[in-house]
Design a protein around this motif. Structure first.
Motif, PDB file in Angstrom:
ATOM      1  N   HIS A  34       1.066  -0.385  -8.605  1.00 44.70           N
ATOM      2  CA  HIS A  34       0.308   0.736  -8.033  1.00 44.70           C
ATOM      3  C   HIS A  34      -1.099   0.825  -8.622  1.00 44.70           C
ATOM      4  CE1 HIS A  34       3.385   2.369  -5.477  1.00 44.70           C
ATOM      5  NE2 HIS A  34       4.272   2.357  -6.476  1.00 44.70           N
ATOM      6  N   THR A  73      -2.887  -1.686  -9.793  1.00 45.72           N
ATOM      7  CA  THR A  73      -3.658  -2.791  -9.216  1.00 45.72           C
ATOM      8  C   THR A  73      -4.071  -2.471  -7.787  1.00 45.72           C
ATOM      9  OG1 THR A  73      -2.510  -4.382 -10.617  1.00 45.72           O
ATOM     10  CG2 THR A  73      -3.608  -5.259  -8.667  1.00 45.72           C
ATOM     11  N   ASN A  74      -3.167  -1.883  -7.023  1.00 43.80           N
ATOM     12  CA  ASN A  74      -3.500  -1.505  -5.638  1.00 43.80           C
ATOM     13  C   ASN A  74      -4.589  -0.436  -5.591  1.00 43.80           C
ATOM     14  OD1 ASN A  74      -1.657  -3.320  -4.613  1.00 43.80           O
ATOM     15  ND2 ASN A  74      -0.053  -1.789  -4.293  1.00 43.80           N
ATOM     16  N   MET A  75      -4.560   0.517  -6.514  1.00 41.46           N
ATOM     17  CA  MET A  75      -5.564   1.592  -6.541  1.00 41.46           C
ATOM     18  C   MET A  75      -6.932   1.083  -6.941  1.00 41.46           C
ATOM     19  SD  MET A  75      -4.021   5.058  -8.205  1.00 41.46           S
ATOM     20  CE  MET A  75      -3.130   4.298  -9.528  1.00 41.46           C
ATOM     21  N   THR A  76      -6.950   0.154  -7.883  1.00 42.29           N
ATOM     22  CA  THR A  76      -8.227  -0.261  -8.473  1.00 42.29           C
ATOM     23  C   THR A  76      -8.794  -1.544  -7.881  1.00 42.29           C
ATOM     24  OG1 THR A  76      -7.144  -1.588 -10.189  1.00 42.29           O
ATOM     25  CG2 THR A  76      -7.535   0.754 -10.682  1.00 42.29           C
ATOM     26  N   GLY A  77      -8.022  -2.187  -7.014  1.00 41.45           N
ATOM     27  CA  GLY A  77      -8.482  -3.462  -6.472  1.00 41.45           C
ATOM     28  C   GLY A  77      -8.482  -4.555  -7.540  1.00 41.45           C
ATOM     29  N   GLY A  78      -7.659  -4.378  -8.563  1.00 45.85           N
ATOM     30  CA  GLY A  78      -7.548  -5.375  -9.620  1.00 45.85           C
ATOM     31  C   GLY A  78      -8.447  -5.129 -10.820  1.00 45.85           C
ATOM     32  N   LYS A  79      -9.241  -4.047 -10.788  1.00 48.13           N
ATOM     33  CA  LYS A  79     -10.111  -3.744 -11.929  1.00 48.13           C
ATOM     34  C   LYS A  79      -9.296  -3.102 -13.046  1.00 48.13           C
ATOM     35  CE  LYS A  79     -14.416  -3.153  -9.404  1.00 48.13           C
ATOM     36  NZ  LYS A  79     -15.489  -2.206  -9.042  1.00 48.13           N
ATOM     37  N   GLY A 123       0.797  -1.225   0.000  1.00 51.11           N
ATOM     38  CA  GLY A 123       0.000   0.000   0.000  1.00 51.11           C
ATOM     39  C   GLY A 123       0.825   1.268   0.000  1.00 51.11           C
ATOM     40  N   THR A 173       6.403  -1.671  -2.425  1.00 55.74           N
ATOM     41  CA  THR A 173       5.770  -2.855  -1.860  1.00 55.74           C
ATOM     42  C   THR A 173       6.787  -4.001  -1.838  1.00 55.74           C
ATOM     43  OG1 THR A 173       4.989  -3.658  -3.995  1.00 55.74           O
ATOM     44  CG2 THR A 173       3.535  -2.137  -2.804  1.00 55.74           C
TER      45      THR A 173
END
Length: 195
Positions: free
Chosen positions: A96, A98-104, A60, A64
């Motif tokens: 980054h 992926t972390n922001m979007t939750g994988g979307k 986060g 990472t």
């Protein structure tokens, strides 16, 4: 028989010339592509985070734990090579995003934003992800061309090597072709023996 050997020698010299020219062109293409990618990346003034940033990786945050084996080797360096571009794109920016979007994906977020036009936070996230994915694609494109320059360099070396072998073989054929043929003549009065 001698005429065929002369044709083979001429063909060998022609082949070696073609391979040397091909090697030269491949080497030029490799150098041009390598320099173009390097200069374009250098102009962007992108730097990897400093070594100190990799001391305490935490999920986060900017660094990472997944970045330690891949990105930390370039700590503090300016991004100027294809390998660095690939690492920055896939192991720094993508993490980054992926972390922001939750994988979307960008497409999923964009569809969600169009369904919710009054959600300013979602619209901001879509804009950020678009910028990040655009930068990733540019860096991965640079990485692809960097690989092309490496492949053409190897092909140039192979072409020069094969051209050298063809030249040596032609020179060998030329020297062997100069030896006089041994002719067996029967001298009158000499008894002929049959084996």
């Amino acid at each position: 028989m001698r005429r065929n050997s002369h044709l083979a020698v001429i063909a060998g010299f022609a082949l070696s010339a073609i391979l040397f020219v091909a090697g030269g062109l491949l080497l030029w293409g490799s150098t041009y592509t390598h320099n173009m990618v390097h200069n374009q990346l250098a102009a962007q003034q992108i730097f990897f985070p400093p070594k100190a940033a990799f001391a305490h990786p935490k999920a986060g945050t900017e660094i990472t734990p997944s970045m330690i084996p891949s990105v930390s080797q370039y700590a503090g360096q300016q991004l100027v090579t294809g390998q660095q571009a690939q690492s920055y794109a896939d192991n720094f920016i993508a993490v980054h995003i992926t972390n922001m979007t939750g994988g979307k994906t960008y497409a999923q977020l964009s569809t969600q934003a169009m369904a919710n036009p009054n959600d300013a936070k979602l619209a901001g996230l879509v804009a950020t992800v678009f910028k990040g994915e655009t930068l990733r694609s540019i860096l991965l494109n640079a990485f692809g061309w960097w690989k092309v320059s490496q492949i053409t360099y190897i092909a140039a070396l192979i072409s020069f090597g094969l051209g050298g072998l063809a030249l040596i073989a032609s020179l060998f054929g030329l020297t062997v072709g100069r030896h006089p043929e041994i002719v067996h003549e029967i001298i009158e009065g000499t008894p002929v023996t049959h084996a």
